[in-house]
Design an enzyme around this catalytic site. Structure first.
Site, PDB file in Angstrom:
ATOM      1  N   PHE A   4     -17.973  -0.644  17.087  1.00 23.11           N
ATOM      2  CA  PHE A   4     -17.987  -0.984  18.505  1.00 23.11           C
ATOM      3  C   PHE A   4     -18.716   0.141  19.248  1.00 23.11           C
ATOM      4  CE2 PHE A   4     -13.614  -3.174  17.886  1.00 23.11           C
ATOM      5  CZ  PHE A   4     -14.249  -4.320  17.440  1.00 23.11           C
TER       6      PHE A   4
ATOM      7  N   GLN B 209       9.828  -0.144   3.564  1.00 22.74           N
ATOM      8  CA  GLN B 209       8.407  -0.256   3.935  1.00 22.74           C
ATOM      9  C   GLN B 209       8.015  -1.711   4.158  1.00 22.74           C
ATOM     10  OE1 GLN B 209       6.841   2.667   4.214  1.00 22.74           O
ATOM     11  NE2 GLN B 209       8.512   3.797   3.257  1.00 22.74           N
TER      12      GLN B 209
ATOM     13  N   ASN C 154      -2.580   5.920  11.707  1.00 24.40           N
ATOM     14  CA  ASN C 154      -3.507   5.090  10.906  1.00 24.40           C
ATOM     15  C   ASN C 154      -3.567   5.609   9.474  1.00 24.40           C
ATOM     16  OD1 ASN C 154      -4.292   4.559  13.792  1.00 24.40           O
ATOM     17  ND2 ASN C 154      -5.632   3.129  12.724  1.00 24.40           N
TER      18      ASN C 154
ATOM     19  N   LYS D 264       8.508  -3.382  15.806  1.00 24.13           N
ATOM     20  CA  LYS D 264       8.832  -2.014  15.367  1.00 24.13           C
ATOM     21  C   LYS D 264       9.598  -1.266  16.466  1.00 24.13           C
ATOM     22  CE  LYS D 264       6.785  -2.110  11.320  1.00 24.13           C
ATOM     23  NZ  LYS D 264       7.408  -1.767  10.053  1.00 24.13           N
TER      24      LYS D 264
ATOM     25  N   SER E   6       6.020   2.463  13.639  1.00 25.71           N
ATOM     26  CA  SER E   6       4.558   2.451  13.777  1.00 25.71           C
ATOM     27  C   SER E   6       4.108   3.046  15.104  1.00 25.71           C
ATOM     28  CB  SER E   6       4.067   1.010  13.685  1.00 25.71           C
ATOM     29  OG  SER E   6       2.708   0.941  14.027  1.00 25.71           O
TER      30      SER E   6
ATOM     31  N   LYS F 225      -4.636  -5.158   1.195  1.00 24.65           N
ATOM     32  CA  LYS F 225      -4.328  -5.500   2.582  1.00 24.65           C
ATOM     33  C   LYS F 225      -5.444  -6.320   3.216  1.00 24.65           C
ATOM     34  CE  LYS F 225      -2.117  -2.832   5.408  1.00 24.65           C
ATOM     35  NZ  LYS F 225      -1.662  -1.696   6.237  1.00 24.65           N
TER      36      LYS F 225
ATOM     37  N   ASP G 183       9.965  -7.107  -2.912  1.00 20.03           N
ATOM     38  CA  ASP G 183       8.708  -7.395  -2.191  1.00 20.03           C
ATOM     39  C   ASP G 183       8.453  -8.899  -2.218  1.00 20.03           C
ATOM     40  OD1 ASP G 183       6.020  -5.330  -1.557  1.00 20.03           O
ATOM     41  OD2 ASP G 183       5.804  -7.507  -1.452  1.00 20.03           O
TER      42      ASP G 183
ATOM     43  N   TYR H  14       3.669  -7.293  16.783  1.00 18.33           N
ATOM     44  CA  TYR H  14       3.924  -6.371  15.664  1.00 18.33           C
ATOM     45  C   TYR H  14       4.526  -5.059  16.199  1.00 18.33           C
ATOM     46  CZ  TYR H  14       2.891  -2.789  12.186  1.00 18.33           C
ATOM     47  OH  TYR H  14       3.001  -1.726  11.321  1.00 18.33           O
TER      48      TYR H  14
ATOM     49  N   ALA I 145       7.300  -5.260   5.484  1.00 17.50           N
ATOM     50  CA  ALA I 145       7.107  -5.808   6.827  1.00 17.50           C
ATOM     51  C   ALA I 145       5.880  -6.700   6.830  1.00 17.50           C
ATOM     52  CB  ALA I 145       6.892  -4.671   7.846  1.00 17.50           C
TER      53      ALA I 145
ATOM     54  N   PHE J 194       0.828  -1.217   0.000  1.00 16.52           N
ATOM     55  CA  PHE J 194       0.000   0.000   0.000  1.00 16.52           C
ATOM     56  C   PHE J 194       0.866   1.273   0.000  1.00 16.52           C
ATOM     57  CE2 PHE J 194      -2.315   2.688   3.391  1.00 16.52           C
ATOM     58  CZ  PHE J 194      -2.825   3.572   2.451  1.00 16.52           C
TER      59      PHE J 194
HETATM   60  N1  LIG Z   1      -0.826   1.287   6.955  1.00 15.40           N
HETATM   61  C1  LIG Z   1      -0.659   1.721   8.192  1.00 15.40           C
HETATM   62  O1  LIG Z   1      -1.604   2.254   8.818  1.00 15.40           O
HETATM   63  C2  LIG Z   1       0.690   1.613   8.869  1.00 15.40           C
HETATM   64  C3  LIG Z   1       0.808   2.142  10.179  1.00 15.40           C
HETATM   65  C4  LIG Z   1       2.028   2.037  10.818  1.00 15.40           C
HETATM   66  C5  LIG Z   1       3.122   1.473  10.181  1.00 15.40           C
HETATM   67  N2  LIG Z   1       2.983   0.958   8.923  1.00 15.40           N
HETATM   68  C6  LIG Z   1       4.174   0.362   8.301  1.00 15.40           C
HETATM   69  O2  LIG Z   1       4.305   0.858   6.986  1.00 15.40           O
HETATM   70  C7  LIG Z   1       4.904  -0.113   6.136  1.00 15.40           C
HETATM   71  C8  LIG Z   1       4.043  -0.317   4.911  1.00 15.40           C
HETATM   72  O3  LIG Z   1       2.766  -0.797   5.344  1.00 15.40           O
HETATM   73  P1  LIG Z   1       1.517  -0.914   4.393  1.00 15.40           P
HETATM   74  O4  LIG Z   1       0.357  -0.364   5.105  1.00 15.40           O
HETATM   75  O5  LIG Z   1       1.857  -0.419   3.042  1.00 15.40           O
HETATM   76  O6  LIG Z   1       1.302  -2.485   4.386  1.00 15.40           O
HETATM   77  P2  LIG Z   1       1.457  -3.559   3.227  1.00 15.40           P
HETATM   78  O7  LIG Z   1       1.242  -4.870   3.891  1.00 15.40           O
HETATM   79  O8  LIG Z   1       0.605  -3.208   2.079  1.00 15.40           O
HETATM   80  O9  LIG Z   1       2.985  -3.401   2.789  1.00 15.40           O
HETATM   81  C9  LIG Z   1       4.025  -4.190   3.284  1.00 15.40           C
HETATM   82  C10 LIG Z   1       4.726  -4.835   2.120  1.00 15.40           C
HETATM   83  O10 LIG Z   1       5.818  -5.617   2.610  1.00 15.40           O
HETATM   84  C11 LIG Z   1       5.837  -6.837   1.897  1.00 15.40           C
HETATM   85  N3  LIG Z   1       6.520  -7.834   2.739  1.00 15.40           N
HETATM   86  C12 LIG Z   1       6.044  -8.469   3.826  1.00 15.40           C
HETATM   87  N4  LIG Z   1       6.970  -9.303   4.333  1.00 15.40           N
HETATM   88  C13 LIG Z   1       8.055  -9.180   3.528  1.00 15.40           C
HETATM   89  C14 LIG Z   1       9.339  -9.796   3.528  1.00 15.40           C
HETATM   90  N5  LIG Z   1       9.687 -10.711   4.439  1.00 15.40           N
HETATM   91  N6  LIG Z   1      10.220  -9.457   2.557  1.00 15.40           N
HETATM   92  C15 LIG Z   1       9.869  -8.536   1.614  1.00 15.40           C
HETATM   93  N7  LIG Z   1       8.678  -7.928   1.569  1.00 15.40           N
HETATM   94  C16 LIG Z   1       7.784  -8.247   2.525  1.00 15.40           C
HETATM   95  C17 LIG Z   1       4.383  -7.148   1.636  1.00 15.40           C
HETATM   96  O11 LIG Z   1       4.208  -8.056   0.540  1.00 15.40           O
HETATM   97  C18 LIG Z   1       3.814  -5.790   1.347  1.00 15.40           C
HETATM   98  O12 LIG Z   1       3.870  -5.492  -0.029  1.00 15.40           O
HETATM   99  C19 LIG Z   1       5.058  -1.369   6.992  1.00 15.40           C
HETATM  100  O13 LIG Z   1       6.371  -1.434   7.468  1.00 15.40           O
HETATM  101  C20 LIG Z   1       4.081  -1.145   8.130  1.00 15.40           C
HETATM  102  O14 LIG Z   1       4.470  -1.845   9.289  1.00 15.40           O
HETATM  103  C21 LIG Z   1       1.785   1.016   8.263  1.00 15.40           C
END
Ligand SMILES: NC(=O)c1ccc[n+]([C@@H]2O[C@H](COP(=O)([O-])OP(=O)(O)OC[C@H]3O[C@@H](n4cnc5c(N)ncnc54)[C@H](O)[C@@H]3O)[C@@H](O)[C@H]2O)c1
Length: 321
Positions: free
Chosen positions: A208, A80, A176, A148, A121, A185, A38, A144, A82, A16
Site C-alpha cells: 500500500f 492458542q 504481529n 479477544k 491480541s 494460515k 485442535d 476478532y 481460536a 502456527f
Molecule cells: N499470529 C499472530 O500474529 C497473532 C497475533 C495475535 C494473536 N494471535 C493469537 O494466537 C493464537 C494462535 O494463532 P496462530 O497465529 O498460531 O493462528 P493459527 O490459526 O495457526 O492457530 C489457531 C489454531 O486454532 C485452531 N482452532 C480454530 N478454531 C478452533 C476451535 N473451535 N477449536 C479448536 N481449535 C480451533 C486452528 O485449527 C489452528 O490450529 C490465536 O489465539 C490467535 O488469535 C496470533
C-alpha cells in the site's frame, strides 16, 4: 522448573504458534505429556511431524471435546486455539469459538489448579495510537479483536473475584507474529511470509502507498518464550508480547532483498481500506518486569530464520494467492 512429567493441554497446538510451543517444550523437556486439541481450521499435520504425545481432533465449541477435557487432569494449560481469520464477520461464530470457550477453560484451570496462559491480541487496541499499553485505548475495530477483548475482560472479572490467584492466569497480547510454521494460515499468514514467498519466485513486492506503515513484528520463538515465562513466573495479568520496536513495510522488503539476495523494487498501490492501522508498537515494560520476558530476535535475525526455514522445509511452496 521442569515440564518433564507434567500434563499439558495445548489448544490450537496444530496451528502456527501452538505447534512452535509444542516443539520447544518437547525439545527441552522430552518427558512432558502434551495433549493437543485442535479443530484443524488452520492447523496442519505437517506442523506436527515428529510430535510425540496425544492429538485430539476436536472443537472448543463442541460438548464432546469439552467433556473429554473435563475428564482429564492438567498441570498447565496453554490456550492458542481460536478463529484467527480477522476477515470473518460472522459475530456469533467468532464469539462462540473464541470467547465462550474461554469461560470453559477458566473453569477447567480452576478445577485443576493449573496455570492458564492464553493468547490475546494487539487487535484489542484497534486503531489506537502507539505505543500500545495494556489498559489504554482498548477499542477493537473488528469482531476478532472484540472476541479477544472479551476474553481479557473475563480475566479482569476473574481477578476481581480472586485478587491473588493461586495459579497464574496470564493473557498475552501478541502483536504481529511471524516465523516457521506459518504457511498453513494461508492469506492470514504474516506479510513477511507472504512477501518472502513471492520475492523468491521473482514476483515484484506490492505494498500500500507508500510502504511507510509500521508494525511491531515479533518472531515466534519470542512468543514461545513469553508463554513459557508466563507459565512459571507466578505473576498473573494481561501483558503485551511484541518486540517493543515498530518497523515499516518498506524495511521488510529491504531485509528480504538482503536475505534472499534479490534486488526487487516495490510497486505501490492505493490502500482500499478505510480502516487501517498505521502504526502498532507494544509497550513491553511490564512484560519484562513481571514475566522476565526479553525478546531475542531483531527483525533482521527473525527474517533470516524464516527464510532458512522456507528453504529447508518449503522449498517448492507456491506464493499464497
Ligand atoms: N499470529 C499472530 O500474529 C497473532 C497475533 C495475535 C494473536 N494471535 C493469537 O494466537 C493464537 C494462535 O494463532 P496462530 O497465529 O498460531 O493462528 P493459527 O490459526 O495457526 O492457530 C489457531 C489454531 O486454532 C485452531 N482452532 C480454530 N478454531 C478452533 C476451535 N473451535 N477449536 C479448536 N481449535 C480451533 C486452528 O485449527 C489452528 O490450529 C490465536 O489465539 C490467535 O488469535 C496470533
Amino acid at each position: 522448573m521442569t515440564f518433564n512429567g507434567k500434563k499439558i493441554l495445548i489448544t490450537g497446538g496444530a496451528g502456527f504458534i501452538g505447534s512452535n510451543l509444542v516443539k520447544t517444550i518437547l525439545q527441552e523437556w522430552p518427558d512432558a505429556e502434551i495433549l493437543i486439541l485442535d479443530a484443524f481450521v488452520n492447523g496442519h499435520f505437517k506442523n506436527l511431524i515428529g510430535f510425540k504425545g496425544e492429538l485430539f481432533a476436536g472443537d472448543l465449541t463442541d460438548d464432546k471435546s469439552l467433556n473429554l477435557l473435563k475428564a482429564r487432569p492438567f498441570d498447565f494449560i496453554f490456550h492458542q486455539g481460536a478463529i484467527t481469520d480477522t476477515t470473518i464477520h460472522n459475530q456469533k461464530k467468532m464469539i462462540e469459538a473464541n470467547t465462550n470457550s474461554f469461560s470453559f477453560l477458566l473453569d477447567l484451570a480452576e478445577k485443576n489448579h493449573a496455570p492458564l496462559i492464553y493468547a490475546s491480541s494487539a487487535a484489542v487496541y484497534g486503531n489506537s495510537p502507539a505505543p500500545n499499553r495494556v489498559g489504554v485505548g482498548e477499542i477493537p475495530e473488528n469482531i476478532y479483536g472484540y472476541s479477544k477483548y472479551l476474553m481479557d475482560e473475563m480475566t479482569r472479572a476473574y481477578f476481581k473475584r480472586n485478587p491473588k490467584p493461586e495459579h497464574p492466569l496470564v493473557g498475552l497480547r501478541y502483536f504481529n507474529v511471524y516465523g516457521p510454521g506459518e504457511y498453513y494460515k494461508g492469506k492470514m499468514a504474516s506479510m513477511i511470509l507472504q512477501l518472502a514467498l513471492k520475492m523468491r519466485r521473482d514476483i515484484t513486492p506490492r505494498l500500500f502507498k507508500f510502504g511507510d506503515q509500521r508494525r511491531d513484528f515479533v518472531f515466534v520463538d519470542d512468543v514461545v518464550q513469553a508463554n513459557l515465562k508466563a507459565a512459571t513466573a507466578n505473576a498473573s495479568g494481561i501483558f503485551n508480547v511484541g518486540s517493543g520496536v515498530s518497523r515499516t513495510f518498506n524495511e521488510i522488503v529491504a531485509i528480504l532483498n538482503d536475505t534472499l539476495g534479490t534486488t526487487h523494487f516495490i510497486e505501490y498501490f492505493d490502500n482500499p481500506y478505510t480502516f487501517y492501522q498505521n502504526n502498532t508498537c507494544a509497550d513491553i515494560r511490564e512484560t519484562k518486569e513481571k514475566l522476565g520476558y526479553f525478546p531475542q530476535y531483531s527483525l533482521e535475525k527473525g527474517i533470516q530464520k524464516t527464510v532458512e526455514w522456507l528453504e529447508t522445509s518449503l522449498k517448492d511452496a507456491d506464493p499464497i494467492p
